[in-house]
Design a protein around this motif. Structure first.
Motif, short mmCIF file in Angstrom:
data_model
loop_
_atom_site.label_atom_id
_atom_site.label_comp_id
_atom_site.label_asym_id
_atom_site.label_seq_id
_atom_site.Cartn_x
_atom_site.Cartn_y
_atom_site.Cartn_z
N ALA A 36 0.83 -1.20 0.00
CA ALA A 36 0.00 0.00 0.00
C ALA A 36 0.87 1.26 0.00
O ALA A 36 0.59 2.22 -0.72
CB ALA A 36 -0.94 -0.01 1.21
N PHE A 37 1.94 1.25 0.79
CA PHE A 37 2.84 2.40 0.85
C PHE A 37 3.49 2.66 -0.50
O PHE A 37 3.54 3.80 -0.97
CB PHE A 37 3.91 2.17 1.92
N VAL A 38 3.99 1.63 -1.14
CA VAL A 38 4.63 1.77 -2.45
C VAL A 38 3.64 2.30 -3.48
O VAL A 38 3.95 3.19 -4.27
CB VAL A 38 5.26 0.43 -2.91
N CYS A 39 2.42 1.77 -3.47
CA CYS A 39 1.39 2.23 -4.40
C CYS A 39 1.09 3.71 -4.19
O CYS A 39 0.97 4.47 -5.16
CB CYS A 39 0.13 1.40 -4.22
N LEU A 40 0.99 4.13 -2.94
CA LEU A 40 0.74 5.55 -2.65
C LEU A 40 1.90 6.43 -3.09
O LEU A 40 1.69 7.54 -3.59
CB LEU A 40 0.48 5.75 -1.16
N GLN A 41 3.12 5.96 -2.93
CA GLN A 41 4.29 6.73 -3.35
C GLN A 41 4.32 6.92 -4.87
O GLN A 41 4.64 7.98 -5.36
CB GLN A 41 5.58 6.08 -2.87
N PHE A 42 3.98 5.86 -5.60
CA PHE A 42 3.97 5.95 -7.07
C PHE A 42 2.88 6.88 -7.57
O PHE A 42 3.01 7.49 -8.61
CB PHE A 42 3.77 4.57 -7.70
N SER A 43 1.78 6.98 -6.84
CA SER A 43 0.64 7.74 -7.34
C SER A 43 0.42 9.08 -6.64
O SER A 43 -0.56 9.77 -6.93
CB SER A 43 -0.64 6.90 -7.22
N LYS A 44 1.32 9.51 -5.78
CA LYS A 44 1.08 10.73 -5.01
C LYS A 44 1.04 11.99 -5.87
O LYS A 44 0.42 12.97 -5.50
CB LYS A 44 2.08 10.87 -3.87
N ASN A 45 1.71 12.01 -7.00
CA ASN A 45 1.70 13.19 -7.87
C ASN A 45 0.80 13.02 -9.09
O ASN A 45 0.92 13.77 -10.06
CB ASN A 45 3.13 13.51 -8.32
N ASP A 46 -0.09 12.06 -9.05
CA ASP A 46 -1.00 11.86 -10.17
C ASP A 46 -1.99 13.01 -10.28
O ASP A 46 -2.44 13.55 -9.27
CB ASP A 46 -1.78 10.55 -10.00
N ARG A 47 -2.28 13.38 -11.52
CA ARG A 47 -3.23 14.48 -11.74
C ARG A 47 -3.77 14.42 -13.16
O ARG A 47 -3.17 13.84 -14.04
CB ARG A 47 -2.57 15.83 -11.48
N PHE A 48 -4.92 15.03 -13.33
CA PHE A 48 -5.56 15.18 -14.64
C PHE A 48 -6.21 16.56 -14.62
O PHE A 48 -7.29 16.73 -14.07
CB PHE A 48 -6.57 14.06 -14.84
N VAL A 49 -5.49 17.56 -15.14
CA VAL A 49 -5.96 18.94 -15.07
C VAL A 49 -5.84 19.61 -16.43
O VAL A 49 -4.94 19.32 -17.21
CB VAL A 49 -5.16 19.76 -14.03
N LEU A 50 -6.76 20.53 -16.67
CA LEU A 50 -6.70 21.33 -17.89
C LEU A 50 -5.78 22.52 -17.65
O LEU A 50 -5.78 23.11 -16.58
CB LEU A 50 -8.09 21.85 -18.27
N LYS A 51 -5.01 22.86 -18.65
CA LYS A 51 -4.18 24.07 -18.58
C LYS A 51 -5.03 25.25 -19.04
O LYS A 51 -5.88 25.10 -19.92
CB LYS A 51 -2.96 23.93 -19.49
N PHE A 79 0.27 7.09 -12.00
CA PHE A 79 1.33 6.30 -11.39
C PHE A 79 2.71 6.78 -11.82
O PHE A 79 3.60 6.00 -12.15
CB PHE A 79 1.15 4.80 -11.67
N GLY A 80 2.87 8.10 -11.85
CA GLY A 80 4.15 8.72 -12.15
C GLY A 80 4.48 8.84 -13.62
O GLY A 80 5.50 9.42 -13.97
N LEU A 81 3.66 8.31 -14.50
CA LEU A 81 3.92 8.37 -15.94
C LEU A 81 3.06 9.44 -16.60
O LEU A 81 1.87 9.56 -16.30
CB LEU A 81 3.64 7.02 -16.60
N PHE A 122 -7.93 7.09 -14.66
CA PHE A 122 -8.87 8.06 -15.23
C PHE A 122 -9.77 7.48 -16.32
O PHE A 122 -10.77 8.07 -16.67
CB PHE A 122 -8.11 9.25 -15.83
N GLY A 123 -9.42 6.36 -16.89
CA GLY A 123 -10.14 5.81 -18.04
C GLY A 123 -11.28 4.88 -17.66
O GLY A 123 -11.80 4.91 -16.55
#
Length: 149
Positions: A36-51, A79-81, A122-123
């Motif tokens: 769970a910790f590793v999953c949270l670390q990989f996804s902590k900066n995930d975002r889907f935003v309009l500029k 997940f960081g990508l 998101f999909g």
């Protein structure tokens, strides 16, 4: 066959020392916590935003007038990508020769550009369903302030 396996497993568990059983439970819980910790670390900066702006208020102009919108794009990380290139755009707006959207302002209406990203968070496979971002162009008659002038 299943009953035989169950009996074998129960018999095996009975033979285990209580400390071994405890160690197995602790290892299982520790594995879940680390996962769970590793999953949270990989996804902590995930975002889907309009500029840029997401909502535009436009006034009805002269007959045949238009507003030209140049796409600002979006940012999508899963997940960081960077998955921004997996974006799908849906709209009824037309584009000009430079690829800019043409918003008709000759009559009142609401026009949208809808963005979706084909990514796990998101999909279509997202836990809460497809996540969309929408840019809205509202064309309405100019309000008069009611003052005599």
């Amino acid at each position: 066959m299943a009953n035989k396996l169950e009996r074998y497993a129960k018999k095996g568990m009975k033979k285990l020392h209580p400390l071994t059983k405890f160690a197995l439970v602790v290892a299982l819980l520790l594995g879940v916590a680390i996962g769970a910790f590793v999953c949270l670390q990989f996804s902590k900066n995930d975002r889907f935003v309009l500029k840029g702006e997401t909502a535009f208020a436009l006034d009805v102009g002269a007959q045949g007038s238009t507003y030209v919108y140049e796409e600002q794009g979006l940012e999508a990380f899963c997940f960081g990508l960077d998955v921004s290139d997996k974006c799908t755009v849906e709209t009824d707006l037309q584009k000009d020769a430079e690829g800019r959207y043409i918003v008709p302002t000759d009559q009142e209406g609401v026009y949208t550009i809808t963005y979706t990203v084909d990514a796990l968070k998101f999909g279509e496979k997202a836990p809460n369903g497809v996540i969309k971002r929408i840019r809205v162009f509202t064309v309405s008659a100019a309000e008069e302030d009611g003052r005599n002038g």
